[in-house]
Design a protein around this motif. Structure first.
Motif, PDB file in Angstrom:
ATOM      1  N   VAL A  54      -5.119 -12.925 -13.505  1.00 50.40           N
ATOM      2  CA  VAL A  54      -4.624 -13.569 -12.288  1.00 50.40           C
ATOM      3  C   VAL A  54      -4.295 -15.034 -12.569  1.00 50.40           C
ATOM      4  O   VAL A  54      -5.182 -15.816 -12.905  1.00 50.40           O
ATOM      5  CB  VAL A  54      -5.672 -13.458 -11.155  1.00 50.40           C
ATOM      6  N   GLN A  55      -3.028 -15.378 -12.431  1.00 50.32           N
ATOM      7  CA  GLN A  55      -2.572 -16.746 -12.677  1.00 50.32           C
ATOM      8  C   GLN A  55      -1.945 -17.392 -11.440  1.00 50.32           C
ATOM      9  O   GLN A  55      -1.581 -18.559 -11.477  1.00 50.32           O
ATOM     10  CB  GLN A  55      -1.550 -16.775 -13.818  1.00 50.32           C
ATOM     11  N   GLU A  56      -1.792 -16.634 -10.353  1.00 49.35           N
ATOM     12  CA  GLU A  56      -1.217 -17.170  -9.126  1.00 49.35           C
ATOM     13  C   GLU A  56      -1.730 -16.365  -7.934  1.00 49.35           C
ATOM     14  O   GLU A  56      -2.210 -15.249  -8.089  1.00 49.35           O
ATOM     15  CB  GLU A  56       0.312 -17.164  -9.183  1.00 49.35           C
ATOM     16  N   ARG A  57      -1.612 -16.935  -6.760  1.00 52.17           N
ATOM     17  CA  ARG A  57      -2.204 -16.339  -5.555  1.00 52.17           C
ATOM     18  C   ARG A  57      -1.654 -14.947  -5.266  1.00 52.17           C
ATOM     19  O   ARG A  57      -2.406 -14.032  -4.933  1.00 52.17           O
ATOM     20  CB  ARG A  57      -1.990 -17.275  -4.357  1.00 52.17           C
ATOM     21  N   ASN A  61      -3.879 -11.416  -4.731  1.00 53.66           N
ATOM     22  CA  ASN A  61      -3.799 -10.456  -3.630  1.00 53.66           C
ATOM     23  C   ASN A  61      -3.518  -9.050  -4.156  1.00 53.66           C
ATOM     24  O   ASN A  61      -4.139  -8.080  -3.724  1.00 53.66           O
ATOM     25  CB  ASN A  61      -2.702 -10.866  -2.647  1.00 53.66           C
ATOM     26  N   GLY A  62      -2.578  -8.957  -5.110  1.00 56.21           N
ATOM     27  CA  GLY A  62      -2.237  -7.661  -5.677  1.00 56.21           C
ATOM     28  C   GLY A  62      -3.371  -7.045  -6.468  1.00 56.21           C
ATOM     29  O   GLY A  62      -3.584  -5.824  -6.422  1.00 56.21           O
ATOM     30  N   GLN A  63      -4.104  -7.869  -7.192  1.00 59.71           N
ATOM     31  CA  GLN A  63      -5.227  -7.359  -7.987  1.00 59.71           C
ATOM     32  C   GLN A  63      -6.331  -6.816  -7.093  1.00 59.71           C
ATOM     33  O   GLN A  63      -6.902  -5.758  -7.373  1.00 59.71           O
ATOM     34  CB  GLN A  63      -5.772  -8.459  -8.905  1.00 59.71           C
ATOM     35  N   VAL A  64      -6.626  -7.532  -6.019  1.00 61.01           N
ATOM     36  CA  VAL A  64      -7.637  -7.046  -5.066  1.00 61.01           C
ATOM     37  C   VAL A  64      -7.185  -5.717  -4.473  1.00 61.01           C
ATOM     38  O   VAL A  64      -7.953  -4.749  -4.417  1.00 61.01           O
ATOM     39  CB  VAL A  64      -7.904  -8.083  -3.951  1.00 61.01           C
ATOM     40  N   SER A  65      -5.934  -5.649  -4.055  1.00 58.58           N
ATOM     41  CA  SER A  65      -5.403  -4.418  -3.483  1.00 58.58           C
ATOM     42  C   SER A  65      -5.446  -3.265  -4.485  1.00 58.58           C
ATOM     43  O   SER A  65      -5.806  -2.138  -4.132  1.00 58.58           O
ATOM     44  CB  SER A  65      -3.969  -4.655  -2.994  1.00 58.58           C
ATOM     45  N   CYS A  67      -7.517  -2.869  -7.026  1.00 56.86           N
ATOM     46  CA  CYS A  67      -8.909  -2.439  -7.194  1.00 56.86           C
ATOM     47  C   CYS A  67      -9.349  -1.569  -6.022  1.00 56.86           C
ATOM     48  O   CYS A  67     -10.007  -0.540  -6.214  1.00 56.86           O
ATOM     49  CB  CYS A  67      -9.835  -3.645  -7.328  1.00 56.86           C
ATOM     50  N   VAL A  68      -8.998  -1.980  -4.828  1.00 56.55           N
ATOM     51  CA  VAL A  68      -9.364  -1.218  -3.627  1.00 56.55           C
ATOM     52  C   VAL A  68      -8.759   0.181  -3.682  1.00 56.55           C
ATOM     53  O   VAL A  68      -9.435   1.171  -3.381  1.00 56.55           O
ATOM     54  CB  VAL A  68      -8.915  -1.969  -2.349  1.00 56.55           C
ATOM     55  N   GLN A  69      -7.495   0.269  -4.095  1.00 58.12           N
ATOM     56  CA  GLN A  69      -6.824   1.575  -4.165  1.00 58.12           C
ATOM     57  C   GLN A  69      -7.402   2.442  -5.286  1.00 58.12           C
ATOM     58  O   GLN A  69      -7.687   3.618  -5.080  1.00 58.12           O
ATOM     59  CB  GLN A  69      -5.318   1.385  -4.368  1.00 58.12           C
ATOM     60  N   ILE A  70      -7.568   1.875  -6.461  1.00 53.18           N
ATOM     61  CA  ILE A  70      -8.059   2.640  -7.616  1.00 53.18           C
ATOM     62  C   ILE A  70      -9.450   3.197  -7.355  1.00 53.18           C
ATOM     63  O   ILE A  70      -9.760   4.326  -7.723  1.00 53.18           O
ATOM     64  CB  ILE A  70      -8.049   1.768  -8.888  1.00 53.18           C
ATOM     65  N   LEU A  71     -10.287   2.396  -6.710  1.00 50.49           N
ATOM     66  CA  LEU A  71     -11.672   2.807  -6.475  1.00 50.49           C
ATOM     67  C   LEU A  71     -11.875   3.514  -5.133  1.00 50.49           C
ATOM     68  O   LEU A  71     -12.990   3.864  -4.780  1.00 50.49           O
ATOM     69  CB  LEU A  71     -12.596   1.592  -6.561  1.00 50.49           C
TER      70      LEU A  71
END
Length: 98
Positions: A54-57, A61-65, A67-71
Motif C-alpha cells: 500500500v503506497q496510497e490511500r 481502501n482496495g486492500q481492505v476490501s 481482504c474482506v472479500q477473500i476471507l
C-alpha cells in the motif's frame, strides 16, 4: 411523483458517499478480524515497512476490501471504510499532517 423519485434515490444508496468513517469501530474490527492474518512481533512494521504493498490511500481502501472479500468476512462497505480509516490514522497517514 417527486416523492417516489426521492424514495428510489434513498433506497439505492445514492447518498452513501456522505458516510463518515468511524476509526474506533475500524480498530475494533481490525482487532477482531484482521489481526489473525496480520499477527507479527512488531505489528507496526507490517504496515510501515519500506516495501509495503500500500503506497496510497486508494490502494489502502482496495486492500481492505480485497481482504474482506477473500476471507468472506461479510463487512458492510461502511465497515470496510472504518477499517481503512483506522489503518490510515494509525499507520499510513495518507493526506494527514505528520
Amino acid at each position: 411523483m417527486p416523492i417516489l423519485i426521492v424514495l428510489v434515490l434513498l433506497s439505492t444508496g445514492v447518498f452513501a458517499s456522505d458516510y463518515t468513517p468511524d476509526p474506533e469501530n475500524g480498530a475494533f474490527l481490525h482487532g477482531d478480524h484482521c489481526i489473525d492474518c496480520h499477527r507479527v512481533d512488531n505489528h507496526e512494521s507490517l504496515y510501515t515497512r519500506e516495501n509495503r504493498i500500500v503506497q496510497e490511500r486508494i490502494r489502502l481502501n482496495g486492500q481492505v476490501s480485497a481482504c474482506v472479500q477473500i476471507l468472506s468476512l461479510g463487512f458492510f462497505p461502511e465497515e470496510e471504510q472504518d477499517v481503512a480509516e483506522f489503518l490510515n490514522q494509525e499507520y499510513y497517514r495518507f493526506g494527514m499532517k505528520n
